[in-house]
Design a protein around this motif. Structure first.
Motif, PDB file in Angstrom:
ATOM      1  N   SER A  24       0.828  -1.205   0.000  1.00  0.00           N
ATOM      2  CA  SER A  24       0.000   0.000   0.000  1.00  0.00           C
ATOM      3  C   SER A  24       0.866   1.260   0.000  1.00  0.00           C
ATOM      4  CB  SER A  24      -0.942  -0.078   1.188  1.00  0.00           C
ATOM      5  OG  SER A  24      -1.124   1.091   1.830  1.00  0.00           O
ATOM      6  N   GLU A  27       2.385   1.568  -3.457  1.00  0.00           N
ATOM      7  CA  GLU A  27       1.358   2.047  -4.382  1.00  0.00           C
ATOM      8  C   GLU A  27       1.200   3.561  -4.275  1.00  0.00           C
ATOM      9  OE1 GLU A  27      -3.424   1.592  -5.270  1.00  0.00           O
ATOM     10  OE2 GLU A  27      -2.441   0.127  -3.985  1.00  0.00           O
ATOM     11  N   LEU A  31       1.996   5.947  -7.496  1.00  0.00           N
ATOM     12  CA  LEU A  31       0.938   6.766  -8.088  1.00  0.00           C
ATOM     13  C   LEU A  31       1.211   8.255  -7.907  1.00  0.00           C
ATOM     14  CD1 LEU A  31      -2.223   4.656  -7.231  1.00  0.00           C
ATOM     15  CD2 LEU A  31      -0.805   4.621  -9.294  1.00  0.00           C
ATOM     16  N   ARG A  58      -0.086  -6.611  -7.873  1.00  0.00           N
ATOM     17  CA  ARG A  58      -1.351  -5.879  -7.976  1.00  0.00           C
ATOM     18  C   ARG A  58      -1.087  -4.376  -8.118  1.00  0.00           C
ATOM     19  NH1 ARG A  58      -4.066  -8.910  -4.972  1.00  0.00           N
ATOM     20  NH2 ARG A  58      -3.163  -8.233  -3.015  1.00  0.00           N
ATOM     21  N   VAL A  59      -0.088  -3.870  -7.404  1.00  0.00           N
ATOM     22  CA  VAL A  59       0.286  -2.458  -7.517  1.00  0.00           C
ATOM     23  C   VAL A  59       0.710  -2.145  -8.954  1.00  0.00           C
ATOM     24  CG1 VAL A  59       1.975  -0.715  -6.798  1.00  0.00           C
ATOM     25  CG2 VAL A  59       0.961  -2.246  -5.095  1.00  0.00           C
ATOM     26  N   LYS A  62      -2.303  -2.079 -11.264  1.00  0.00           N
ATOM     27  CA  LYS A  62      -3.062  -0.833 -11.116  1.00  0.00           C
ATOM     28  C   LYS A  62      -2.382   0.291 -11.893  1.00  0.00           C
ATOM     29  CE  LYS A  62      -5.222  -1.549  -6.624  1.00  0.00           C
ATOM     30  NZ  LYS A  62      -5.325  -1.042  -5.236  1.00  0.00           N
ATOM     31  N   LEU A  63      -1.066   0.344 -11.816  1.00  0.00           N
ATOM     32  CA  LEU A  63      -0.324   1.353 -12.557  1.00  0.00           C
ATOM     33  C   LEU A  63      -0.541   1.174 -14.055  1.00  0.00           C
ATOM     34  CD1 LEU A  63       1.753   3.621 -12.884  1.00  0.00           C
ATOM     35  CD2 LEU A  63       3.538   1.873 -12.728  1.00  0.00           C
ATOM     36  N   LYS A  65      -3.030  -0.265 -15.614  1.00  0.00           N
ATOM     37  CA  LYS A  65      -4.410   0.074 -15.954  1.00  0.00           C
ATOM     38  C   LYS A  65      -4.589   1.596 -15.995  1.00  0.00           C
ATOM     39  CE  LYS A  65      -9.133  -0.993 -14.605  1.00  0.00           C
ATOM     40  NZ  LYS A  65      -9.990  -1.722 -13.655  1.00  0.00           N
ATOM     41  N   ARG A  66      -4.005   2.287 -15.047  1.00  0.00           N
ATOM     42  CA  ARG A  66      -4.103   3.747 -15.014  1.00  0.00           C
ATOM     43  C   ARG A  66      -3.415   4.365 -16.224  1.00  0.00           C
ATOM     44  NH1 ARG A  66      -2.178   7.633 -10.119  1.00  0.00           N
ATOM     45  NH2 ARG A  66      -4.333   8.042  -9.679  1.00  0.00           N
TER      46      ARG A  66
END
Length: 72
Positions: A24, A27, A31, A58-59, A62-63, A65-66
């Motif tokens: 977390s 992440e 971000l 997963r981090v 997410k990056l 996908k963003r």
């Protein structure tokens, strides 16, 4: 985490371990760095990454996908 921004390319240097204990925080750092370099290409340098768990992956997902949303 170290970063470098040059020629519209943001390089994120991943180091040590990324697991459920710190995913977390990583992440948030990742971000925030990307938000501070809008439109930049992102390169992940994992030469010094010793271990990454599914929470760390997963981090990165997410990056990704963003970044894909930003390119549309």
């Amino acid at each position: 985490m170290k970063t470098n921004y040059d020629n519209n390319t943001l390089t994120l240097y991943l180091e040590g371990r990324i697991d459920s204990n710190n995913a977390s925080a990583v992440e948030g750092e990742v971000l925030a760095a990307v938000d501070n370099a809008p439109g930049a290409s992102v390169v992940l340098d994992a030469d010094n990454l010793e271990y990454i768990s599914s929470a760390g992956l997963r981090v990165l997902m997410k990056l990704r996908k963003r970044q894909r949303k930003a390119c549309r």
